[in-house]
Scaffold this motif. Structure first.
Motif, PDB file in Angstrom:
ATOM      1  N   ALA A   1      52.277  54.936  -8.907  1.00 17.60           N
ATOM      2  CA  ALA A   1      52.894  54.684  -7.598  1.00 17.60           C
ATOM      3  C   ALA A   1      52.393  53.410  -6.944  1.00 17.60           C
ATOM      4  O   ALA A   1      53.038  52.875  -6.037  1.00 17.60           O
ATOM      5  N   GLY A   2      51.232  52.924  -7.386  1.00 16.22           N
ATOM      6  CA  GLY A   2      50.642  51.754  -6.747  1.00 16.22           C
ATOM      7  C   GLY A   2      50.116  52.044  -5.364  1.00 16.22           C
ATOM      8  O   GLY A   2      49.954  51.140  -4.539  1.00 16.22           O
ATOM      9  N   SER A   3      49.834  53.309  -5.081  1.00 14.04           N
ATOM     10  CA  SER A   3      49.368  53.705  -3.750  1.00 14.04           C
ATOM     11  C   SER A   3      48.594  55.014  -3.872  1.00 14.04           C
ATOM     12  O   SER A   3      48.833  55.820  -4.774  1.00 14.04           O
ATOM     13  N   THR A   4      47.668  55.213  -2.942  1.00 14.06           N
ATOM     14  CA  THR A   4      46.928  56.472  -2.897  1.00 14.06           C
ATOM     15  C   THR A   4      47.524  57.456  -1.888  1.00 14.06           C
ATOM     16  O   THR A   4      47.047  58.577  -1.752  1.00 14.06           O
ATOM     17  N   ARG A   5      48.556  57.047  -1.175  1.00 14.52           N
ATOM     18  CA  ARG A   5      49.116  57.874  -0.104  1.00 14.52           C
ATOM     19  C   ARG A   5      49.787  59.122  -0.663  1.00 14.52           C
ATOM     20  O   ARG A   5      50.565  59.071  -1.610  1.00 14.52           O
ATOM     21  N   SER A   6      49.497  60.254  -0.049  1.00 10.96           N
ATOM     22  CA  SER A   6      50.129  61.510  -0.435  1.00 10.96           C
ATOM     23  C   SER A   6      51.523  61.615   0.169  1.00 10.96           C
ATOM     24  O   SER A   6      51.741  61.267   1.337  1.00 10.96           O
ATOM     25  N   LYS A   7      52.478  62.118  -0.609  1.00 13.92           N
ATOM     26  CA  LYS A   7      53.836  62.319  -0.107  1.00 13.92           C
ATOM     27  C   LYS A   7      53.901  63.449   0.926  1.00 13.92           C
ATOM     28  O   LYS A   7      54.894  63.585   1.631  1.00 13.92           O
ATOM     29  N   HIS A   8      52.849  64.255   1.002  1.00 12.96           N
ATOM     30  CA  HIS A   8      52.804  65.363   1.962  1.00 12.96           C
ATOM     31  C   HIS A   8      52.299  64.924   3.339  1.00 12.96           C
ATOM     32  O   HIS A   8      52.291  65.724   4.266  1.00 12.96           O
ATOM     33  N   THR A   9      51.873  63.667   3.464  1.00 16.96           N
ATOM     34  CA  THR A   9      51.145  63.241   4.657  1.00 16.96           C
ATOM     35  C   THR A   9      51.883  63.537   5.954  1.00 16.96           C
ATOM     36  O   THR A   9      51.318  64.133   6.884  1.00 16.96           O
ATOM     37  N   GLU A  10      53.127  63.115   6.064  1.00 19.62           N
ATOM     38  CA  GLU A  10      53.843  63.257   7.327  1.00 19.62           C
ATOM     39  C   GLU A  10      53.973  64.725   7.723  1.00 19.62           C
ATOM     40  O   GLU A  10      53.743  65.100   8.884  1.00 19.62           O
ATOM     41  N   THR A  11      54.329  65.565   6.753  1.00 19.12           N
ATOM     42  CA  THR A  11      54.453  67.004   7.034  1.00 19.12           C
ATOM     43  C   THR A  11      53.102  67.599   7.408  1.00 19.12           C
ATOM     44  O   THR A  11      52.986  68.362   8.372  1.00 19.12           O
ATOM     45  N   ASP A  12      52.069  67.268   6.624  1.00 18.10           N
ATOM     46  CA  ASP A  12      50.742  67.826   6.878  1.00 18.10           C
ATOM     47  C   ASP A  12      50.213  67.438   8.254  1.00 18.10           C
ATOM     48  O   ASP A  12      49.657  68.275   8.980  1.00 18.10           O
ATOM     49  N   VAL A  13      50.363  66.175   8.632  1.00 19.73           N
ATOM     50  CA  VAL A  13      49.865  65.716   9.933  1.00 19.73           C
ATOM     51  C   VAL A  13      50.567  66.454  11.069  1.00 19.73           C
ATOM     52  O   VAL A  13      49.934  66.912  12.029  1.00 19.73           O
TER      53      VAL A  13
END
Length: 253
Positions: free
Chosen positions: A190-202
């Motif tokens: 992905a070229g990134s460490t960001r989780s796809k769950h971030t927005e929902t989790d926050v």
């Protein structure tokens, strides 16, 4: 007051003092971090059914990290149900046999992973639990429809509903897909460490923090982004680790 530590797999988690928790809950393969830091076996572990799908190397690494571990209750968190016509749904579910509870439990037993009880709720039951805990917040519901909560946030929800605990501490979370047990190959893809769950989790964590007293975090990132009250972790003690080397360094890749 009984305290449940919700432990994620972030490298070098900021852990509360050993005497400040009564039990541990884990997400996916964070049980390996619990062993590494001398914590007790988790009483609750939530695992995504995709771990046994065989589709990604990251899932295979997580399974290997689980080898020889155990938990009390194992919650198998399914993927969203297949869409389309009845025939298409049936065909897709058939192809997903590796993510069915019977197969999931068989794979874990082959890894000598022990559990006292395996719980395979429907996806709707997991979603209903989260909707109840967040008071039916429409913004949360909309985000959940786009992307499900992570297993770590679901572990918190299950702990809240469990009834045995009245204080919760989230450690080892960063809203990234980094893991303590091995390098996650999805980062390279992905070229990134960001989780796809971030927005929902926050959004869920912000909502839960406003509705349920007693939820804290030892991670500054979680405090800053999700608004959970901050619980400073004590200075790290190296002597309490039973498994000091990350799994990747042990050749389990």
């Amino acid at each position: 007051m009984s305290t449940l530590l919700i432990l994620g797999s972030k490298p070098e988690p900021a852990l509360p003092a050993p005497g400040a928790i009564d039990a541990v809950a884990c997400a996916n393969a964070s049980g390996r971090s619990a062993v590494r830091h001398g914590l007790p076996d988790p009483v609750i572990t939530v695992m995504s059914a995709v771990l046994t799908s065989g589709h990604k190397a990251a899932n295979d690494l997580a399974l290997e990290a689980l080898r020889g571990l155990r938990t009390g209750q194992l919650y198998i968190y399914p993927r969203p149900e297949a869409e389309g016509s009845a025939l298409k749904r049936a065909w897709r579910e058939l192809r997903r046999y590796r993510m069915h509870p019977w197969y999931f439990k068989r794979r874990l037993r082959a890894l000598d992973y022990g559990f006292d009880e395996a719980i395979a709720w429907s996806r709707e039951r997991y979603d209903a639990l989260m909707r109840r805990l967040t008071g039916g917040d429409p913004a949360v519901a909309e985000l959940m429809a786009r992307k499900q909560p992570s297993t770590g946030v679901m572990a918190l929800a299950i702990g809240l509903a469990d009834g045995r605990f009245d204080r919760f501490v989230m450690s080892g979370f960063s809203f990234e897909i980094t893991h303590a047990y091995a390098h996650n190959p999805l980062i390279d893809e992905a070229g990134s460490t960001r989780s796809k769950h971030t927005e929902t989790d926050v959004a869920i964590l912000r909502c839960l923090a406003g509705r349920h007293a007693g939820i804290f975090t030892t991670e500054p990132t979680v405090h800053d982004r999700a608004g959970l009250p901050f619980l400073p972790a004590p200075p790290r003690e190296q002597g309490n680790r039973r498994d000091a080397a990350p799994l990747a360094a042990q050749g389990a890749s």
